[in-house]
Scaffold this motif. Structure first.
Motif, PDB file in Angstrom:
ATOM      1  N   GLY A   1       0.619  -1.307  -0.132  1.00 55.20           N
ATOM      2  CA  GLY A   1      -0.043  -0.076  -0.083  1.00 55.20           C
ATOM      3  C   GLY A   1       0.862   1.200   0.028  1.00 55.20           C
ATOM      4  N   VAL A   2       1.929   1.301   0.666  1.00 52.19           N
ATOM      5  CA  VAL A   2       2.727   2.401   0.878  1.00 52.19           C
ATOM      6  C   VAL A   2       3.405   2.602  -0.490  1.00 52.19           C
ATOM      7  N   VAL A   3       3.976   1.376  -1.079  1.00 49.99           N
ATOM      8  CA  VAL A   3       4.698   1.768  -2.136  1.00 49.99           C
ATOM      9  C   VAL A   3       3.658   2.216  -3.254  1.00 49.99           C
ATOM     10  N   VAL A   4       2.542   1.767  -3.470  1.00 51.56           N
ATOM     11  CA  VAL A   4       1.471   2.434  -4.318  1.00 51.56           C
ATOM     12  C   VAL A   4       1.353   3.717  -4.276  1.00 51.56           C
ATOM     13  N   ILE A   5       1.099   3.999  -2.915  1.00 54.61           N
ATOM     14  CA  ILE A   5       0.694   5.416  -2.736  1.00 54.61           C
ATOM     15  C   ILE A   5       1.990   6.262  -3.152  1.00 54.61           C
ATOM     16  N   LEU A   6       3.226   5.963  -2.865  1.00 57.07           N
ATOM     17  CA  LEU A   6       4.402   6.529  -3.347  1.00 57.07           C
ATOM     18  C   LEU A   6       4.326   6.593  -4.967  1.00 57.07           C
ATOM     19  N   ALA A   7       4.103   5.884  -5.548  1.00 55.41           N
ATOM     20  CA  ALA A   7       3.768   5.662  -7.071  1.00 55.41           C
ATOM     21  C   ALA A   7       2.664   6.724  -7.438  1.00 55.41           C
ATOM     22  N   GLY A   8       1.740   7.020  -6.802  1.00 52.28           N
ATOM     23  CA  GLY A   8       0.487   7.650  -6.994  1.00 52.28           C
ATOM     24  C   GLY A   8       1.145   8.940  -7.117  1.00 52.28           C
ATOM     25  N   PHE A   9       1.953   9.412  -5.952  1.00 52.85           N
ATOM     26  CA  PHE A   9       2.354  10.712  -5.664  1.00 52.85           C
ATOM     27  C   PHE A   9       3.533  11.111  -6.753  1.00 52.85           C
ATOM     28  N   GLY A  10       4.305  10.025  -7.159  1.00 53.78           N
ATOM     29  CA  GLY A  10       5.029  10.079  -8.266  1.00 53.78           C
ATOM     30  C   GLY A  10       4.446  10.568  -9.767  1.00 53.78           C
ATOM     31  N   LEU A  11       3.274   9.827  -9.951  1.00 54.87           N
ATOM     32  CA  LEU A  11       2.480  10.320 -11.257  1.00 54.87           C
ATOM     33  C   LEU A  11       1.870  11.438 -10.868  1.00 54.87           C
ATOM     34  N   LEU A  12       1.752  12.108 -10.038  1.00 61.78           N
ATOM     35  CA  LEU A  12       1.186  13.601  -9.522  1.00 61.78           C
ATOM     36  C   LEU A  12       2.225  14.594  -9.800  1.00 61.78           C
ATOM     37  N   SER A  13       3.370  14.033  -9.524  1.00 62.21           N
ATOM     38  CA  SER A  13       4.459  14.911  -9.446  1.00 62.21           C
ATOM     39  C   SER A  13       4.986  15.263 -11.271  1.00 62.21           C
ATOM     40  N   LEU A  14       4.172  14.481 -11.979  1.00 60.52           N
ATOM     41  CA  LEU A  14       4.758  14.531 -13.491  1.00 60.52           C
ATOM     42  C   LEU A  14       3.561  15.582 -13.983  1.00 60.52           C
ATOM     43  N   LEU A  15       2.498  15.763 -13.184  1.00 56.75           N
ATOM     44  CA  LEU A  15       1.473  16.953 -13.813  1.00 56.75           C
ATOM     45  C   LEU A  15       2.259  18.093 -14.449  1.00 56.75           C
ATOM     46  N   HIS A  16       2.024  18.705 -15.480  1.00 53.90           N
ATOM     47  CA  HIS A  16       2.212  20.055 -16.248  1.00 53.90           C
ATOM     48  C   HIS A  16       3.791  19.568 -16.603  1.00 53.90           C
ATOM     49  N   ARG A  17       4.275  18.508 -16.822  1.00 53.75           N
ATOM     50  CA  ARG A  17       5.729  18.362 -17.077  1.00 53.75           C
ATOM     51  C   ARG A  17       5.512  17.494 -18.617  1.00 53.75           C
ATOM     52  N   ASP A  18       6.663  17.552 -19.182  1.00 54.07           N
ATOM     53  CA  ASP A  18       6.844  16.619 -20.393  1.00 54.07           C
ATOM     54  C   ASP A  18       7.328  15.259 -19.908  1.00 54.07           C
ATOM     55  N   VAL A  19       6.276  14.538 -19.854  1.00 53.80           N
ATOM     56  CA  VAL A  19       6.328  13.079 -19.455  1.00 53.80           C
ATOM     57  C   VAL A  19       7.662  12.287 -20.192  1.00 53.80           C
ATOM     58  N   GLN A  20       7.721  12.487 -21.353  1.00 55.60           N
ATOM     59  CA  GLN A  20       8.569  11.787 -22.247  1.00 55.60           C
ATOM     60  C   GLN A  20       9.948  12.278 -21.969  1.00 55.60           C
ATOM     61  N   ALA A  21       9.955  13.521 -21.553  1.00 51.91           N
ATOM     62  CA  ALA A  21      11.381  14.118 -21.321  1.00 51.91           C
ATOM     63  C   ALA A  21      11.724  13.514 -19.865  1.00 51.91           C
ATOM     64  N   VAL A  22      11.012  13.214 -19.197  1.00 52.00           N
ATOM     65  CA  VAL A  22      11.173  12.798 -17.816  1.00 52.00           C
ATOM     66  C   VAL A  22      11.625  11.245 -17.798  1.00 52.00           C
ATOM     67  N   VAL A  23      11.005  10.678 -18.589  1.00 46.86           N
ATOM     68  CA  VAL A  23      11.335   9.149 -19.069  1.00 46.86           C
ATOM     69  C   VAL A  23      12.683   8.991 -19.599  1.00 46.86           C
ATOM     70  N   HIS A  24      12.988   9.950 -20.318  1.00 46.85           N
ATOM     71  CA  HIS A  24      14.514   9.763 -21.038  1.00 46.85           C
ATOM     72  C   HIS A  24      15.439  10.154 -19.870  1.00 46.85           C
ATOM     73  N   GLU A  25      15.104  11.181 -19.210  1.00 48.91           N
ATOM     74  CA  GLU A  25      15.932  11.321 -17.946  1.00 48.91           C
ATOM     75  C   GLU A  25      16.330  10.138 -17.081  1.00 48.91           C
ATOM     76  N   LEU A  26      15.302   9.562 -16.663  1.00 46.81           N
ATOM     77  CA  LEU A  26      15.229   8.165 -16.138  1.00 46.81           C
ATOM     78  C   LEU A  26      15.957   7.263 -16.611  1.00 46.81           C
ATOM     79  N   ILE A  27      15.888   7.103 -17.841  1.00 53.53           N
ATOM     80  CA  ILE A  27      16.408   5.851 -18.630  1.00 53.53           C
ATOM     81  C   ILE A  27      18.007   6.332 -18.553  1.00 53.53           C
ATOM     82  N   ASP A  28      18.414   7.441 -18.809  1.00 53.82           N
ATOM     83  CA  ASP A  28      19.865   7.861 -18.582  1.00 53.82           C
ATOM     84  C   ASP A  28      20.416   7.702 -17.426  1.00 53.82           C
ATOM     85  N   ALA A  29      19.647   8.165 -16.340  1.00 52.42           N
ATOM     86  CA  ALA A  29      20.023   8.096 -15.057  1.00 52.42           C
ATOM     87  C   ALA A  29      20.145   6.538 -14.413  1.00 52.42           C
TER      88      ALA A  29
END
Length: 161
Positions: A23-51
């Motif tokens: 439950g806690v992990v999924v809550i954190l994932a939910g907040f992670g999704l909300l942190s992507l609001l109003h952002r270029d999700v593809q750019a964030v994914v590319h950064e994550l892939i690089d990181a």
């Protein structure tokens, strides 16, 4: 509460902790999704892939990029909402298991058993250590909960006689 009851409840506490952790992990994932609001999700994914130093030529990277290609703020809210609902169910289940509630044992046994046919299918398609461990862990939990429910039923019937 005697020592025998405490020993019997201890596995329920472990299962409750596992459900709460999910439950806690999924809550954190939910907040992670909300942190992507109003952002270029593809750019964030590319950064994550690089990181994470994942090869951009890996076939799963392409699949993941295609998935996020059409993701918008409305979808992010929807997925986060689903995540929070799922997490709520897991946390309520964990509370019930921790407090030795029979409804929680039934719910945990049934919700765990639902995944077993899917896990068997996944194992038959591609056997891996992780899949085998997840399947084994799930079988152990469902078996324990089923046995525990059966045992309580037998004890209850004998007490009524």
């Amino acid at each position: 509460m005697n020592l025998t009851t405490k020993k019997r409840r201890n596995p329920l506490h472990w299962i409750a902790c596992f459900e709460a952790a999910k439950g806690v992990v999924v809550i954190l994932a939910g907040f992670g999704l909300l942190s992507l609001l109003h952002r270029d999700v593809q750019a964030v994914v590319h950064e994550l892939i690089d990181a994470l130093n994942i090869s951009p030529t890996h076939h799963l990277v392409d699949v993941f990029l295609k998935l996020v290609e059409h993701l918008n703020d409305r979808n992010l809210w929807q997925f986060a909402g689903i995540a929070f609902m799922y997490a709520s169910v897991r946390l309520i289940e964990a509370y019930g298991l921790w407090h030795d509630r029979q409804w929680a044992e039934w719910f945990a046994a049934l919700s765990g058993a639902i995944y077993l046919p899917i896990e068997v299918y996944e194992l038959s398609v591609h056997l891996s250590t992780i899949k085998l461990l997840v399947f084994t862990f799930n079988v152990v939990i469902v078996s324990y909960l089923s046995y525990n429910l059966w045992h309580k039923s037998v004890v209850s019937r004998h007490q009524r006689k």
